[in-house]
Design an enzyme around this catalytic site. Structure first.
Site, PDB file in Angstrom:
ATOM      1  N   THR A 197      38.964  41.709 -19.812  1.00  0.00           N
ATOM      2  CA  THR A 197      39.574  42.977 -19.410  1.00  0.00           C
ATOM      3  C   THR A 197      40.860  43.297 -20.190  1.00  0.00           C
ATOM      4  O   THR A 197      41.639  42.404 -20.487  1.00  0.00           O
ATOM      5  CB  THR A 197      39.942  42.947 -17.906  1.00  0.00           C
ATOM      6  N   THR A 217      43.619  41.417 -14.242  1.00  0.00           N
ATOM      7  CA  THR A 217      42.543  40.919 -15.094  1.00  0.00           C
ATOM      8  C   THR A 217      42.168  39.524 -14.609  1.00  0.00           C
ATOM      9  O   THR A 217      43.024  38.797 -14.114  1.00  0.00           O
ATOM     10  CB  THR A 217      42.987  40.881 -16.578  1.00  0.00           C
ATOM     11  N   GLY A 218      40.899  39.169 -14.750  1.00  0.00           N
ATOM     12  CA  GLY A 218      40.468  37.852 -14.301  1.00  0.00           C
ATOM     13  C   GLY A 218      39.133  37.962 -13.588  1.00  0.00           C
ATOM     14  O   GLY A 218      38.383  38.921 -13.799  1.00  0.00           O
ATOM     15  N   GLY A 271      36.765  39.105 -11.171  1.00  0.00           N
ATOM     16  CA  GLY A 271      36.781  40.267 -10.294  1.00  0.00           C
ATOM     17  C   GLY A 271      36.593  39.930  -8.831  1.00  0.00           C
ATOM     18  O   GLY A 271      37.260  40.499  -7.953  1.00  0.00           O
TER      19      GLY A 271
HETATM   20  N1  GLY Z   1      38.199  41.581 -14.143  1.00  0.00           N
HETATM   21  C1  GLY Z   1      37.018  42.146 -14.627  1.00  0.00           C
HETATM   22  C2  GLY Z   1      35.812  41.790 -13.919  1.00  0.00           C
HETATM   23  O1  GLY Z   1      35.750  40.808 -13.200  1.00  0.00           O
HETATM   24  O2  GLY Z   1      34.855  42.500 -14.060  1.00  0.00           O
END
Ligand code: GLY
Length: 358
Positions: free
Chosen positions: A228, A277-278, A280
């Site tokens: 991300t 970010t990470g 989800g």
């Molecule tokens: N952080 C982006 C996802 O998990 O899709």
């Protein structure tokens, strides 16, 4: 007289007006992240060089055009680059398609989100179109693709897939199929129609991936890139947060992550703006972006960015990173991942690092 951040005064019998930023030092800040995760050293160096240049350019856009334009500009440039997991170079899903999520939110509550959308490089611009040109907040899948066509943002899929991501997908899925089927050799798979094989073994693949998260994480590491991209900005007036992603490598088709969920991966209100970010699923569970912004009511953004991981981390695993900015222009960055390349430009001074945990 001061009204809406402008000072009105009389000079030589004429009413003059000037913006507060020109008189009182109001911080103008942009933070850009290239994704938290397991960066491979060579790719990390390239990303940091890229971010340094991007930070300088995005800051100019911030000064000239404000927070929204700067956030969109910064994210568009990362979506164009195959270095990051967003737009071109986004991580393919289990069937080898790039399926994107993106979200944009302003401190006045205006927002736009797109989810599970294919054939678009500039997913953040599509989210902006949802915000500025529709009555809706979120558009997904085929509907988002139709909107992209109408607005000239639609591209063929080969503009999103790169040789690197195609090869990684083929290699990873071949390995997975071998493990799941327990019979097929690599040579055999190369000859076979790999997509047909995936569909044949789909229920087994789903079950295997659910029970073997470590296997999936190892595959994720092969990407050698973060997860991300995002940016938050404050132009002295408006706070904006934006996030864009290809999502998890080999995710099931249709899976939506935190990025396009307001409050989870992207959030802004009059107090602050945050992009996460990470993983989800970890981020959604704790509404990470909104939780961080909420803490800025009593804490500086720097303290809030750390405290949110401490408080929520007592109960939940949060494999993530955040960038956070508050209404005073104070900012914080924190992560629970090995690396998190980010650039901050605050009143013209630039800081760039790949770790922010001190
Ligand atoms: N952080 C982006 C996802 O998990 O899709």
């Amino acid at each position: 007289m001061i009204w809406q951040n402008y000072i009105y005064f009389v000079h030589e019998n004429k009413i003059r007006v000037t913006h507060l930023c020109g008189v009182i030092r109001i911080p103008q800040t942009i933070i850009i992240h290239g994704g938290a995760g397991y960066w491979r050293e060579d790719r990390l160096m390239k990303a940091l060089n890229f971010l340094k240049d991007l930070g300088e350019k995005s800051y100019k856009v911030l000064l000239e055009k404000g927070s929204l334009a700067a956030v969109e500009y910064a994210i568009n440039k990362m979506e164009e680059s195959p270095l990051f997991n967003a737009g071109r170079g986004g991580a393919p899903n289990l069937l080898g398609h790039v399926e994107l999520d993106a979200g944009l939110m302003k401190s006045n509550g205006e927002a736009g989100f797109v989810a599970s959308v294919k054939n678009v490089i500039y997913a953040i611009s599509l989210a902006k179109i949802v915000m500025t040109e529709t009555d809706h907040l979120m558009i997904v899948g085929e509907g988002a693709e139709s909107l992209a066509k109408i607005k000239g943002l639609w591209v063929p899929e080969n503009e999103l897939l790169t040789n690197r991501t195609i090869n990684l997908w083929r290699e990873s899925v071949s390995g997975l199929l071998q493990v799941v089927s327990g019979q097929l050799s690599k040579e055999r798979l190369a000859e076979d129609n790999i997509l047909r094989r995936i569909l044949d073994y789909y229920p087994h693949l789903v079950e295997f991936l659910r029970k073997n998260r470590a296997y999936l994480e190892k595959l994720q590491m092969k990407l050698g890139t973060g997860d991300t991209v995002g940016a938050v900005a404050f132009d002295g007036d408006e706070l904006v947060a934006g996030t864009s992603t290809g999502g998890l490598f080999l995710k099931l088709p249709g899976r939506v992550g935190d990025t396009p969920l307001p409050g989870a991966g992207t959030f802004a209100n009059e107090k602050g703006a945050c992009s996460a970010t990470g993983v989800g699923e970890d981020i959604i569970r704790v509404m990470l972006a909104k939780s961080a912004v909420d803490l800025t009511r009593n804490l500086s953004a720097r303290d809030a960015s750390r405290e949110v991981f401490r408080i929520l981390g007592e109960k939940f695993k949060i494999r993530a990173g955040i960038i956070l900015i508050d209404q005073e222009g104070d900012w914080g960055i924190y992560h629970k991942t090995p690396k998190f390349p980010c650039v901050v430009v605050e009143n013209g001074s630039l800081i760039i690092k790949d770790e922010w945990r001190e």
